[in-house]
Design an enzyme around this catalytic site. Structure first.
Site, PDB file in Angstrom:
ATOM      1  N   GLU A 174      57.285  -1.436  22.698  1.00 52.35           N
ATOM      2  CA  GLU A 174      57.515  -0.952  21.234  1.00 52.35           C
ATOM      3  C   GLU A 174      56.232  -1.006  20.471  1.00 52.35           C
ATOM      4  O   GLU A 174      56.165  -1.826  19.432  1.00 52.35           O
ATOM      5  CB  GLU A 174      58.897  -1.836  20.516  1.00 52.35           C
ATOM      6  CG  GLU A 174      60.144  -1.565  21.622  1.00 52.35           C
ATOM      7  CD  GLU A 174      61.080  -2.391  20.904  1.00 52.35           C
ATOM      8  OE1 GLU A 174      61.142  -3.151  19.988  1.00 52.35           O
ATOM      9  OE2 GLU A 174      62.471  -2.221  21.460  1.00 52.35           O
ATOM     10  N   PRO A 194      54.220  -7.918  15.289  1.00 53.36           N
ATOM     11  CA  PRO A 194      55.422  -8.777  15.106  1.00 53.36           C
ATOM     12  C   PRO A 194      56.634  -8.072  15.863  1.00 53.36           C
ATOM     13  O   PRO A 194      57.928  -8.296  14.949  1.00 53.36           O
ATOM     14  CB  PRO A 194      55.420  -8.934  13.777  1.00 53.36           C
ATOM     15  CG  PRO A 194      54.920  -7.373  13.271  1.00 53.36           C
ATOM     16  CD  PRO A 194      53.810  -7.158  14.308  1.00 53.36           C
ATOM     17  N   ASN A 195      56.699  -7.754  16.976  1.00 53.10           N
ATOM     18  CA  ASN A 195      58.033  -7.472  17.636  1.00 53.10           C
ATOM     19  C   ASN A 195      58.893  -8.667  17.870  1.00 53.10           C
ATOM     20  O   ASN A 195      58.167  -9.790  18.214  1.00 53.10           O
ATOM     21  CB  ASN A 195      57.639  -6.600  18.913  1.00 53.10           C
ATOM     22  CG  ASN A 195      57.159  -5.270  18.732  1.00 53.10           C
ATOM     23  OD1 ASN A 195      57.170  -4.781  17.702  1.00 53.10           O
ATOM     24  ND2 ASN A 195      56.446  -4.627  19.735  1.00 53.10           N
ATOM     25  N   HIS A 413      78.909  -2.193  24.066  1.00 48.71           N
ATOM     26  CA  HIS A 413      77.703  -2.699  23.792  1.00 48.71           C
ATOM     27  C   HIS A 413      77.593  -4.037  24.312  1.00 48.71           C
ATOM     28  O   HIS A 413      78.448  -4.841  24.067  1.00 48.71           O
ATOM     29  CB  HIS A 413      77.202  -2.693  22.428  1.00 48.71           C
ATOM     30  CG  HIS A 413      75.927  -3.087  22.023  1.00 48.71           C
ATOM     31  ND1 HIS A 413      75.655  -4.271  21.239  1.00 48.71           N
ATOM     32  CD2 HIS A 413      74.686  -2.688  22.397  1.00 48.71           C
ATOM     33  CE1 HIS A 413      74.386  -4.429  21.255  1.00 48.71           C
ATOM     34  NE2 HIS A 413      73.855  -3.796  21.888  1.00 48.71           N
ATOM     35  N   GLU A 415      74.756  -7.032  24.156  1.00 49.86           N
ATOM     36  CA  GLU A 415      73.278  -7.516  23.901  1.00 49.86           C
ATOM     37  C   GLU A 415      73.430  -8.889  24.505  1.00 49.86           C
ATOM     38  O   GLU A 415      74.194  -9.827  24.388  1.00 49.86           O
ATOM     39  CB  GLU A 415      73.331  -7.820  22.393  1.00 49.86           C
ATOM     40  CG  GLU A 415      72.141  -8.697  22.001  1.00 49.86           C
ATOM     41  CD  GLU A 415      70.893  -8.000  22.382  1.00 49.86           C
ATOM     42  OE1 GLU A 415      70.186  -8.679  23.490  1.00 49.86           O
ATOM     43  OE2 GLU A 415      70.422  -6.652  21.938  1.00 49.86           O
ATOM     44  N   HIS A 483      68.220  -1.113  26.576  1.00 45.73           N
ATOM     45  CA  HIS A 483      67.239  -1.244  25.351  1.00 45.73           C
ATOM     46  C   HIS A 483      66.453  -2.632  25.801  1.00 45.73           C
ATOM     47  O   HIS A 483      67.186  -3.373  26.506  1.00 45.73           O
ATOM     48  CB  HIS A 483      67.979  -1.503  24.152  1.00 45.73           C
ATOM     49  CG  HIS A 483      68.270   0.020  23.791  1.00 45.73           C
ATOM     50  ND1 HIS A 483      68.033   0.362  22.480  1.00 45.73           N
ATOM     51  CD2 HIS A 483      68.841   1.044  24.069  1.00 45.73           C
ATOM     52  CE1 HIS A 483      68.446   1.655  22.443  1.00 45.73           C
ATOM     53  NE2 HIS A 483      69.135   1.884  23.332  1.00 45.73           N
ATOM     54  N   GLU A 484      65.295  -2.707  25.347  1.00 45.34           N
ATOM     55  CA  GLU A 484      64.375  -3.756  25.772  1.00 45.34           C
ATOM     56  C   GLU A 484      64.321  -3.671  27.275  1.00 45.34           C
ATOM     57  O   GLU A 484      64.439  -4.723  27.983  1.00 45.34           O
ATOM     58  CB  GLU A 484      64.669  -4.956  25.359  1.00 45.34           C
ATOM     59  CG  GLU A 484      64.859  -5.120  23.682  1.00 45.34           C
ATOM     60  CD  GLU A 484      65.811  -4.584  22.871  1.00 45.34           C
ATOM     61  OE1 GLU A 484      65.660  -3.706  21.853  1.00 45.34           O
ATOM     62  OE2 GLU A 484      66.900  -4.717  23.549  1.00 45.34           O
ATOM     63  N   GLU A 502      65.567   2.645  26.042  1.00 47.10           N
ATOM     64  CA  GLU A 502      64.819   2.867  25.041  1.00 47.10           C
ATOM     65  C   GLU A 502      63.300   2.500  25.416  1.00 47.10           C
ATOM     66  O   GLU A 502      62.802   3.552  26.055  1.00 47.10           O
ATOM     67  CB  GLU A 502      65.080   1.573  24.226  1.00 47.10           C
ATOM     68  CG  GLU A 502      64.316   1.505  22.791  1.00 47.10           C
ATOM     69  CD  GLU A 502      64.739   0.215  21.999  1.00 47.10           C
ATOM     70  OE1 GLU A 502      65.217   0.184  20.887  1.00 47.10           O
ATOM     71  OE2 GLU A 502      64.911  -0.779  22.655  1.00 47.10           O
ATOM     72  N   GLU A 508      64.926   2.871  14.855  1.00 52.81           N
ATOM     73  CA  GLU A 508      65.198   1.784  13.874  1.00 52.81           C
ATOM     74  C   GLU A 508      63.921   1.187  13.133  1.00 52.81           C
ATOM     75  O   GLU A 508      64.074   0.314  12.207  1.00 52.81           O
ATOM     76  CB  GLU A 508      65.925   0.697  14.707  1.00 52.81           C
ATOM     77  CG  GLU A 508      65.181  -0.190  15.598  1.00 52.81           C
ATOM     78  CD  GLU A 508      65.046   0.573  17.195  1.00 52.81           C
ATOM     79  OE1 GLU A 508      64.504   0.037  18.174  1.00 52.81           O
ATOM     80  OE2 GLU A 508      65.338   1.891  17.120  1.00 52.81           O
TER      81      GLU A 508
END
Length: 704
Positions: A174, A194-195, A413, A415, A483-484, A502, A508
Site C-alpha cells: 500500500e 505509516p501504514n 467479511h 477480518e 485484503h492485505e 487488494e 480508503e
C-alpha cells in the site's frame, strides 16, 4: 552498457555453434523473442533479445542453501528438452473468455561437476509477450528437504529506463508508485510509511510487478507466477550496475527464506516485453504460467457489482464495533458518540433495498461479528474475532432471508487482524456457516503485524496460509476477495475462487490518509503495474467527491472527477466491482445509470490508447449481452483522445451514452461537473473526448 560477463558468454556461444555444445536457445512462436541459456566456467546464466535487441543482458542464476555450497556454479549440461505448445483455454470469468496459450519451452538439465553431484533443471517458457523461467529441483540422493537461504536470480538491464516502482515491503503493497529512472530508485527513504503493517527493511529493494520503459521505446515488467509454498520475491536494486537480483521475503522466527520438500519447483520468474504500454495489460503471461483449474464447477460464483456497509466507517459515520456506539446519547458533543454501529439489521436492509432496485447484485457487511471492540492496538490478537457469532443488533439469518427474497447476495467479511492461526482454527466452521446460508463469497482482511511475531505477510508461512484458505474455501463453494494479501501471481487460473484482492493503495486512503489521499495520476499507473498481477478490489464509484460533511475543513477528498470514478469500472479490472459510496449519494444522480449498466465479466478487452502515468483508455465487451463499455482516465494534466470504434460489430447500431467531464471540470476545483450525451454509434465511427485534469470518461454502447 555491456558487462564483461556478457561478452565472455557471447564468445562461448559462438564456440558452441560448431556443435561442441547443445543448442540452449529458444525463440517465441513468432520469433520476436529469443532466450539463450549459457554456462560460463560452470556458472548458470541467461540473456534475452527482442527483434535482435538485447532486453536482458547476461544474468547469472543460483540458489544459496543452508550448510551447502552455492548451487549454480560448477555445472555441466546433461540434457536439453524443447517442445512447442499451442492451446486455448477458457476463463470461467475474467478480462476475456478465450485465452491463447502458445509458447516454446526449453528445459536444461544440469549436474554439478563438484563432489556434491547435485542436480537441477532450468525451465523456460518463451511467449511472444514475455518469458517465464523457474528452478526445478529433483530429489538428491535420498535428500528430501532443503532450506533456502536466498535465491540469486539476476536481471541485468541494458540501459537506464524510466521505472514505476514501490518500495520492497515484506508486509504491505500500500505505497504510492514512484516514477524515476532506474538509477534513481531509492526504496530505503521511501519505505518509512505509516501504514498499519508496513515493514522497514534497510536495503534498496522493490516489490513486483515493477514496470519500465526503455529510451528505445520498449516496455518491460518483472513479476512472478504461481507463487506456491515459497517466499514472495522482492527485487534488490543495484543502481550503478543497472541490475536487479531476487531478494526473498524472510522470517525472523525461522531464520530462513524457504524450506522446501524435494522434488520442488520454484515460482516462475517473469519478464513481460511489449512495444506499447497497452500490450502489457493485454498480456496473459502470468495466468498462462499457472496450472489449469482444480475446481471442476465454479458456476456458484457469479461476477457482480456490490454495495457495502464499509465506506461509512471510513468516513466516521458509523463504527465496525457495537461497543463504542452503546453510549450514543450520553455525550452528544463527543465525536465518537455521534456514530452508530453500521452492521445493524435495519441499516443492512436499507442497502439491500437499494441494491435490489438498482441492478446491484450484492451487499458486503463489515463489522457484523463480535471482536471488533478489542483488536486495534492489542499486541496479542489471537482469539479476538469470532467468525460465526454476530453482534446482538445483527440478525444474520433474517438478513439472508431478506436479501434472497430481493435477489441480492450477502457478501461475508472476515477480518483476521493478521492472526492467521485463529482464522485457521475457525475457517471450516465459518465457511460451513456461509454454505448453510447460501453465501458464496467473503472479503478477508489481515490488518496489522502478523502473529506469530517474526512472520511477515509475504513470507513462505503466510503464502501457505493464503493458499490453504483458497483450498478450504473451495470445498465449501466460497470465493475469496483477500485484503492485505499476498500479491496475485495468476493462481486464479488454478483456483478461480480467488476472485480479487487488494494489494495496493485503495480508495480508503482518500478518506483518512495523512498525505491527503491518492493523487490523480494514481489510477494511470496502477493498470500498468499492480493490475498486471491480477484483479483488484479498488472500490470505485465515489460521487460525494469532497466527502461532505465528514471531511469538511480537512482538505481530504477524492482526487479525481466524477467521470474518472465512472471510468474505473472499465479501466480497473475485477469480477466484483463495488459501488463504494453511501447509497444515498447515488439517489437522483443521472450518472449512476452507468454503474447500473456496466458489465463485470468480459468476452474480450482491448487497450485503445495509453501511456504509463499519463492516461489510459480501455474497451471491454460484456459476455452474453455483447455490449461494449469504454473507460478513460488521465492524470493532473488532462488529455484529449480520439477513439475509433473499429471493434464494434458490423451492421449493428449501438445506443451510446457518453459520461464525460464538463467544460469546467477539474479534479480539485470542480470535480462533479459532468456532461451526459446520448447518441447512436456504428462500427468505424469515432468520438473525440476532452478529459479534464484528473478526469476521465465512460461510454456505454448497448446493442439495439
Amino acid at each position: 552498457m555491456k558487462n564483461v560477463f556478457g561478452t565472455v558468454i557471447l564468445c562461448l556461444f559462438l564456440t558452441g555453434c560448431s556443435g561442441s555444445l547443445p543448442d540452449t536457445s529458444a525463440s517465441s512462436p513468432s520469433g520476436n523473442l529469443v532466450l539463450s541459456f549459457f554456462l560460463s566456467d560452470g556458472q548458470m546464466g541467461y540473456f534475452l533479445k527482442s527483434d535482435g535487441q538485447t532486453m536482458i543482458d547476461s544474468s547469472s542464476l543460483s540458489i544459496v542453501l543452508r550448510d551447502q555450497p552455492l548451487l549454480g556454479s560448477n555445472m555441466k549440461i546433461q540434457n536439453v528438452e524443447k517442445r512447442a505448445v499451442d492451446e486455448v483455454w477458457e476463463m470461467p470469468w475474467g478480462e476475456q473468455r478465450v485465452v491463447h496459450n502458445q509458447y516454446q519451452s526449453l528445459k536444461i538439465w544440469l549436474t554439478e561437476t563438484a563432489e556434491q553431484n547435485r542436480k537441477i533443471a532450468l525451465a523456460f517458457k518463451i511467449y511472444d509477450d514475455g518469458i517465464g523461467f523457474r528452478y526445478e529441483i529433483p530429489e538428491q540422493n535420498g535428500v528430501t528437504e532443503w532450506i533456502i537461504e536466498e535465491e540469486n536470480t539476476e536481471f541485468q538491464l541494458v540501459d537506464d529506463p524510466m521505472t514505476w516502482w514501490i518500495p520492497g515491503d515484506w508486509d504491505s503493497y500500500e505505497h504510492l508508485y514512484n516514477t524515476t529512472r532506474f538509477s534513481a530508485i531509492d526504496a530505503v527513504s521511501k519505505r518509512n510509511h505509516p501504514n498499519l503493517a508496513s515493514t522497514y527493511i534497510p536495503f534498496n529493494a522493490v516489490n513486483t510487478p515493477i514496470t519500465m520503459k526503455s529510451d528505445k521505446g520498449y516496455y518491460l515488467s518483472f513479476h512472478e507466477a504461481n507463487l506456491t509454498d515459497y517466499a514472495g520475491m522482492t527485487l534488490l536494486i543495484d543502481n550503478e550496475k543497472l541490475k536487479m537480483t531476487s531478494g526473498l521475503v524472510g522470517s525472523d522466527r525461522t531464520g530462513y527464506k524457504a524450506k522446501v520438500r524435494l522434488p520442488f519447483n520454484t515460482p516462475w520468474r517473469t519478464i513481460q516485453v511489449a512495444k506499447t504500454a497497452g500490450e502489457l495489460i493485454e498480456s496473459n503471461l502470468i495466468v498462462n504460467l499457472n496450472e489449469p483449474s482444480v475446481i471442476e464447477d465454479i458456476s456458484w460464483f457469479k461476477p457482480m457489482k456490490y454495495l457495502g456497509v464499509w465506506w461509512e466507517m471510513h468516513l466516521g459515520k458509523s463504527t465496525w464495533d457495537m461497543e463504542s456506539s452503546q453510549n450514543i446519547n450520553k455525550d452528544p458533543e463527543a465525536e465518537t458518540e455521534r456514530r452508530f454501529h453500521g452492521a445493524t439489521t435495519e441499516n443492512v436492509k436499507a442497502y439491500i433495498d437499494f441494491a435490489s432496485k438498482n441492478n446491484i447484485g450484492g451487499v458486503l457487511v463489515e463489522g457484523w461479528n463480535t471482536g471488533w471492540g478489542r483488536w486495534i492496538g492489542f499486541e496479542d490478537r489471537e482469539g479476538v474475532f469470532d467468525f460465526v457469532t454476530p453482534y446482538a443488533d445483527y440478525d444474520i439469518e433474517e438478513i439472508v432471508k431478506y436479501s434472497q427474497e430481493r435477489g441480492v447476495e450477502i457478501i461475508m467479511h472476515h477480518e483476521t487482524s493478521a492472526a492467521p492461526r485463529t482464522y485457521d482454527q475457525q475457517k471450516d466452521t465459518a465457511y460451513a456457516l456461509m454454505q448453510s446460508l447460501g453465501i458464496n463469497s467473503v472479503k478477508t482482511g489481515y490488518v496489522g503485524k502478523v502473529i506469530p511475531k517474526g512472520e511477515y505477510h509475504h513470507g513462505q508461512w503466510m503464502v501457505n496460509h493464503y493458499h490453504g484458505v483458497l483450498e478450504t474455501a473451495a470445498k465449501y463453494e466460497v470465493a475469496i476477495n483477500a485484503h492485505e494479501p499476498i500479491k496475485g501471481t495468476g493462481k486464479r487460473r488454478t483456483y478461480p475462487n480467488a476472485i480479487a484482492r487488494e494489494g495496493l493503495r485503495g480508495q480508503e486512503f482518500n478518506a483518512w490518509s495523512i498525505e491527503k489521499g491518492n493523487p490523480p495520476e494514481h489510477l494511470t499507473i496502477i493498470p500498468f503495474t499492480r493490475m498486471l498481477a491480477g484483479p483488484i478490489d479498488f472500490t470505485p464509484g465515489i460521487f460525494n467527491i469532497k466527502m461532505t460533511p465528514y471531511r469538511d475543513g480537512t482538505g481530504q477528498q477524492i482526487n479525481t472527477t466524477l467521470a474518472h470514478q465512472l471510468a474505473l469500472y472499465v479501466v480497473v479490472y475485477s469480477p466484483i466491482q463495488m459501488a463504494a459510496d453511501l447509497y444515498e449519494h447515488y439517489e437522483g444522480q443521472p450518472a449512476f445509470q452507468f454503474i447500473q449498466d456496466v458489465g463485470v465479466d468480459w468476452e474480450q478487452s482491448r487497450v485503445l490508447a495509453g501511456e504509463i502515468g499519463k492516461y489510459l483508455v480501455i474497451a471491454r465487451q460484456e459476455r452474453e449481452t455483447l455490449n461494449w463499455f469504454i473507460g478513460g482516465v488521465t492524470n493532473e494534466q488532462g488529455k484529449r483522445v480520439s477513439i475509433a470504434l473499429n471493434f464494434l460489430e458490423e451492421g449493428t447500431t449501438y445506443d451510446g451514452v457518453i459520461y464525460k467531464d464538463g467544460e469546467s471540470a477539474h479534479w480539485n476545483d470542480n470535480p462533479t461537473n459532468i456532461d451526459i450525451e446520448t447518441t447512436p454509434f456504428k462500427k468505424g465511427e469515432a468520438v473525440e473526448i476532452e478529459m479534464a485534469p484528473g478526469g476521465g470518461f465512460a461510454i456505454s454502447l448497448l446493442k439495439k
